[in-house]
Design a protein around this motif. Structure first.
Motif, PDB file in Angstrom:
ATOM      1  N   TRP A 142       9.260  33.802  91.524  1.00  0.00           N
ATOM      2  CA  TRP A 142      10.148  33.296  90.467  1.00  0.00           C
ATOM      3  C   TRP A 142       9.704  31.916  89.981  1.00  0.00           C
ATOM      4  N   LEU A 143       9.259  31.069  90.887  1.00  0.00           N
ATOM      5  CA  LEU A 143       8.786  29.744  90.479  1.00  0.00           C
ATOM      6  C   LEU A 143       7.549  29.847  89.595  1.00  0.00           C
ATOM      7  N   THR A 144       6.688  30.812  89.888  1.00  0.00           N
ATOM      8  CA  THR A 144       5.508  31.025  89.050  1.00  0.00           C
ATOM      9  C   THR A 144       5.916  31.372  87.629  1.00  0.00           C
ATOM     10  N   GLU A 145       6.863  32.300  87.493  1.00  0.00           N
ATOM     11  CA  GLU A 145       7.346  32.674  86.163  1.00  0.00           C
ATOM     12  C   GLU A 145       8.072  31.508  85.496  1.00  0.00           C
ATOM     13  N   PHE A 146       8.812  30.754  86.269  1.00  0.00           N
ATOM     14  CA  PHE A 146       9.567  29.640  85.705  1.00  0.00           C
ATOM     15  C   PHE A 146       8.637  28.580  85.125  1.00  0.00           C
ATOM     16  N   PHE A 147       7.637  28.176  85.892  1.00  0.00           N
ATOM     17  CA  PHE A 147       6.761  27.098  85.434  1.00  0.00           C
ATOM     18  C   PHE A 147       5.770  27.565  84.365  1.00  0.00           C
ATOM     19  N   LEU A 148       5.412  28.845  84.389  1.00  0.00           N
ATOM     20  CA  LEU A 148       4.479  29.344  83.385  1.00  0.00           C
ATOM     21  C   LEU A 148       5.171  29.683  82.066  1.00  0.00           C
ATOM     22  N   ARG A 149       6.430  30.108  82.134  1.00  0.00           N
ATOM     23  CA  ARG A 149       7.066  30.644  80.933  1.00  0.00           C
ATOM     24  C   ARG A 149       8.478  30.129  80.685  1.00  0.00           C
ATOM     25  N   ALA A 170      15.278  24.080  80.528  1.00  0.00           N
ATOM     26  CA  ALA A 170      15.670  25.059  81.552  1.00  0.00           C
ATOM     27  C   ALA A 170      15.618  24.442  82.940  1.00  0.00           C
ATOM     28  N   ASP A 171      16.552  24.840  83.774  1.00  0.00           N
ATOM     29  CA  ASP A 171      16.613  24.401  85.172  1.00  0.00           C
ATOM     30  C   ASP A 171      16.836  25.611  86.065  1.00  0.00           C
ATOM     31  N   LEU A 172      16.378  25.495  87.308  1.00  0.00           N
ATOM     32  CA  LEU A 172      16.671  26.526  88.301  1.00  0.00           C
ATOM     33  C   LEU A 172      18.148  26.466  88.651  1.00  0.00           C
ATOM     34  N   GLY A 173      18.820  27.608  88.608  1.00  0.00           N
ATOM     35  CA  GLY A 173      20.257  27.643  88.811  1.00  0.00           C
ATOM     36  C   GLY A 173      20.665  27.867  90.255  1.00  0.00           C
ATOM     37  N   LEU A 174      21.971  27.982  90.449  1.00  0.00           N
ATOM     38  CA  LEU A 174      22.550  28.124  91.786  1.00  0.00           C
ATOM     39  C   LEU A 174      22.023  29.348  92.514  1.00  0.00           C
ATOM     40  N   SER A 175      21.821  30.449  91.799  1.00  0.00           N
ATOM     41  CA  SER A 175      21.386  31.690  92.438  1.00  0.00           C
ATOM     42  C   SER A 175      20.054  31.507  93.156  1.00  0.00           C
ATOM     43  N   PHE A 176      19.153  30.755  92.550  1.00  0.00           N
ATOM     44  CA  PHE A 176      17.858  30.488  93.180  1.00  0.00           C
ATOM     45  C   PHE A 176      18.037  29.685  94.456  1.00  0.00           C
ATOM     46  N   TRP A 177      18.902  28.689  94.419  1.00  0.00           N
ATOM     47  CA  TRP A 177      19.079  27.825  95.590  1.00  0.00           C
ATOM     48  C   TRP A 177      19.806  28.539  96.722  1.00  0.00           C
ATOM     49  N   LEU A 178      20.522  29.606  96.414  1.00  0.00           N
ATOM     50  CA  LEU A 178      21.103  30.435  97.480  1.00  0.00           C
ATOM     51  C   LEU A 178      20.006  31.070  98.324  1.00  0.00           C
ATOM     52  N   VAL A 179      18.921  31.477  97.685  1.00  0.00           N
ATOM     53  CA  VAL A 179      17.791  32.064  98.418  1.00  0.00           C
ATOM     54  C   VAL A 179      17.117  31.005  99.282  1.00  0.00           C
ATOM     55  N   VAL A 180      16.995  29.797  98.749  1.00  0.00           N
ATOM     56  CA  VAL A 180      16.427  28.694  99.538  1.00  0.00           C
ATOM     57  C   VAL A 180      17.269  28.454 100.792  1.00  0.00           C
ATOM     58  N   THR A 181      18.592  28.487 100.635  1.00  0.00           N
ATOM     59  CA  THR A 181      19.484  28.283 101.772  1.00  0.00           C
ATOM     60  C   THR A 181      19.350  29.408 102.787  1.00  0.00           C
ATOM     61  N   ALA A 182      19.180  30.651 102.309  1.00  0.00           N
ATOM     62  CA  ALA A 182      18.982  31.787 103.216  1.00  0.00           C
ATOM     63  C   ALA A 182      17.704  31.616 104.023  1.00  0.00           C
ATOM     64  N   CYS A 183      16.664  31.122 103.391  1.00  0.00           N
ATOM     65  CA  CYS A 183      15.396  30.875 104.084  1.00  0.00           C
ATOM     66  C   CYS A 183      15.576  29.816 105.174  1.00  0.00           C
ATOM     67  N   ILE A 184      16.304  28.764 104.859  1.00  0.00           N
ATOM     68  CA  ILE A 184      16.561  27.704 105.844  1.00  0.00           C
ATOM     69  C   ILE A 184      17.394  28.245 107.004  1.00  0.00           C
ATOM     70  N   SER A 185      18.378  29.089 106.694  1.00  0.00           N
ATOM     71  CA  SER A 185      19.219  29.673 107.741  1.00  0.00           C
ATOM     72  C   SER A 185      18.393  30.523 108.699  1.00  0.00           C
ATOM     73  N   ALA A 186      17.445  31.307 108.162  1.00  0.00           N
ATOM     74  CA  ALA A 186      16.584  32.115 109.015  1.00  0.00           C
ATOM     75  C   ALA A 186      15.672  31.231 109.870  1.00  0.00           C
TER      76      ALA A 186
END
Length: 221
Positions: A142-149, A170-186
């Motif tokens: 998703w970050l690749t698509e965000f920064f490229l397009r 454009a900014d990365l929204g809350l939904s993206f940061w939920l995935v970041v939090t899931a990664c940290i939790s794991a």
């Protein structure tokens, strides 16, 4: 060969962490704030305004041409989603695998903490490593698509023809940061598992010493 209370507690703690991962990943898939952006018409930037928010599958676009707001739905099915197909497909697929790994981690954590006999925590460790791997993979796609397009444009060809622009809004929204939090939790889960694996105070190491002392006392008598 029984687990001590400390190890049971550390393994059981990962159950809640895995449940949190499931909730966060499901929320990220179901919400529509992977990207939030604003827009203006280059022909009349002071009188026009636009708001765009979308998730992996659908979203919403609101445009004000200076005489009222008009609402539009963004959808993968309708072909109006701003992100390219490879990006939302790749992100969603990896999150689906991470979600399955989270479910497996929940089951293994519950069984591992409830088992009377010692069982290897390595499968639980592998599940949490899979969560980390695939959530990071989803974020990378998703970050690749965000920064490229997406950071440069989330508008349709029709909007661009009407001089709408969302460049650098454009900014990365809350939904993206939920995935970041899931990664940290794991990752925290893995720390708990490694601590449990490193602790050597198993009941099976204590029992032989106690048995030897008892046998010694019996021999004295």
């Amino acid at each position: 060969m029984k687990l001590n209370l400390f190890k049971r507690s550390m393994i059981f703690a990962t159950f809640f962490g895995s449940c949190l991962c499931i909730a966060l990943i499901v929320a990220s898939l179901g919400t529509t704030h992977w990207v939030d952006a604003r827009a203006r018409r280059l022909s009349n930037p002071t009188e026009s305004e636009g708001r765009i928010s979308f998730g992996l599958f659908e979203g919403r676009k609101e445009l004000n041409f200076a005489y009222g707001w008009r609402n539009y739905d963004l959808s993968v099915k309708a072909g109006t989603h701003p992100a390219r197909r490879w990006s939302w497909c790749g992100t969603a697929a990896q999150l689906a695998v991470a979600l399955a790994a989270s479910g497996g981690a929940c089951v293994l954590a519950a069984l591992g903490s409830a088992a009377r006999n010692r069982c290897s925590p390595k499968p639980l460790l592998i599940c949490n490593c899979a969560i980390i791997l695939f959530t990071m993979g989803a974020m990378s796609v998703w970050l690749t698509e965000f920064f490229l397009r997406l950071q440069h444009n989330v508008m349709s060809d029709e909007d661009l023809a009407n001089t709408w622009s969302s460049d650098s809004t454009a900014d990365l929204g809350l939904s993206f940061w939920l995935v970041v939090t899931a990664c940290i939790s794991a990752f925290v889960n893995n720390v708990c598992i490694l601590i449990a694996m490193a602790d050597g105070r198993d009941a099976d190491t204590i029992a032989p010493a106690l048995e030897e002392k008892v046998n010694g006392a019996i021999m004295l008598y």
